[in-house]
Every structure is written in C-alpha cells, then in structure tokens.
Design an enzyme around this catalytic site. Structure first.
Site, mmCIF file in Angstrom:
data_model
loop_
_atom_site.group_PDB
_atom_site.id
_atom_site.type_symbol
_atom_site.label_atom_id
_atom_site.label_comp_id
_atom_site.label_asym_id
_atom_site.label_seq_id
_atom_site.Cartn_x
_atom_site.Cartn_y
_atom_site.Cartn_z
ATOM 1 N N GLY A 11 27.562 28.190 4.558
ATOM 2 C CA GLY A 11 28.909 27.955 5.077
ATOM 3 C C GLY A 11 29.189 27.035 6.301
ATOM 4 N N CYS A 12 30.865 27.441 6.999
ATOM 5 C CA CYS A 12 30.888 26.810 7.727
ATOM 6 C C CYS A 12 29.704 26.829 9.172
ATOM 7 C CB CYS A 12 32.281 27.433 7.952
ATOM 8 S SG CYS A 12 33.159 26.815 9.956
ATOM 9 N N PHE A 13 29.818 25.727 9.642
ATOM 10 C CA PHE A 13 29.386 25.931 10.902
ATOM 11 C C PHE A 13 29.195 26.361 11.664
ATOM 12 C CE2 PHE A 13 29.040 20.343 10.279
ATOM 13 C CZ PHE A 13 30.459 20.644 11.101
ATOM 14 N N CYS A 15 29.888 28.870 12.450
ATOM 15 C CA CYS A 15 30.233 30.629 11.962
ATOM 16 C C CYS A 15 28.910 31.068 12.419
ATOM 17 C CB CYS A 15 30.899 31.328 10.866
ATOM 18 S SG CYS A 15 32.627 31.043 10.980
#
Length: 175
Positions: A11-13, A15
């Site tokens: 997912g979002c890098f 995070c």
C-alpha cells in the site's frame, strides 16, 4: 558491517517506512516504485496508473542483526494479506501487496512464510499477497522519503485505517 536488501509493497509507501525504519538492524528504508514497465516513473504517473509500478519500500539491513525471515514476518504485520486490490484506503494495482524477491533464498523464505500464515487460521479469507522477482527499483521523489518524520500530521491521517487493522489482527499476538 554487511548489508542485504529487501523490497516490499504494502500500500502507501508513506505508511510502510516507519515500521522498518525503527526496527533494529535496519540501515536504510527508501520509498520508491517497482514492478512496472516505465523507466524512472514519477509519483503522478504511478498514482494515475498505467505504469505497472506499485509503491514499495527498499530496505537495507544488516543480516547479522535482523534476518530476512524476521523482516518478512514484520511485513505481514503491516498489511492486509487478504486484499489483492490495494491496501486500506489506497485502491488499485499501484497499491497491491507484493514481496519482491531478489534470489532463490528470499523466494523460499517468503513462500514458506506465506504458507505458515495461510495455515495459521489468523485470516478466514485466502492470503493473496504476491511473491514476484525483484525488478528495477526507482526512488520516489525526496518529499516522499521518511514522510512520517517530515509531515507527521498527514502521515497519521493516512495511517489510521492501517493501525486499526493491525490492532484487530496482529496486536497481542504470539506470532
């Protein structure tokens, strides 16, 4: 001091950096893009799709302090391994969960770990995280690096759904 690398997409890098950045034996965590067909993609290109790339982190670690197996275990605890179409609020191929392996050893470790997770009974849905050969890794723009340090309020906003999932599925676990 020796070093190895691991590449994980979850997912979002933004995070995915902090959990590894703060772990013993980690030398560096870099946000970037991998798995696609466009050379030197930009954030805007990856975000809008069509490049084949996914947001990922490249972790440089000291294998004498932390093993690849330990990193794979930590990776699982940052993701929803039952969601192939993104992670949490981030949807689409550019946010799909993937363990990118650089050699036969990493491939064996990742596959064995995925099998253990699938057999653990922790999740009722199938484990769908892919394991793929590593491809060129392109660093994300500087403002994406260590985002949790540079923009903590925005990072907390993005991190909320992930932390809720982690609390429900991983915290107070013996694994």
């Amino acid at each position: 001091m020796s070093s190895e690398t691991a590449i994980f997409a979850g997912g979002c890098f933004w995070c995915m950096v902090k959990p590894f950045d703060t772990y013993p034996g980690i030398q560096k965590v870099e946000a970037g893009y991998t798995g696609g067909h466009v050379q030197d993609p930009t954030y805007e290109q990856v975000k809008h799709g069509g490049t084949g790339h996914t947001e990922a982190v490249r972790i440089t670690f000291d294998p004498e302090v932390v093993s690849y197996d330990q990193l794979v275990d930590l990776y699982w605890q940052q993701t929803d391994p039952t969601d192939a179409f993104g992670q949490f609020q981030d949807r689409g191929d550019n946010y799909r969960p993937v363990i990118f392996v650089k050699d036969a050893y990493q491939d064996r470790v990742a596959r064995a770990s995925r099998t253990r997770l699938a057999q653990s009974g922790r999740f009722t849905e199938p484990i769908v995280t892919q394991i793929e050969p590593a491809q060129p890794f392109y660093l994300a723009e500087d403002y994406h690096q260590a985002f949790y340090k540079k923009n903590p309020a925005r990072w907390r906003e993005e991190e909320g759904a992930r932390q809720e999932f982690i609390s429900q599925h991983w915290n107070n676990s013996e694994e």
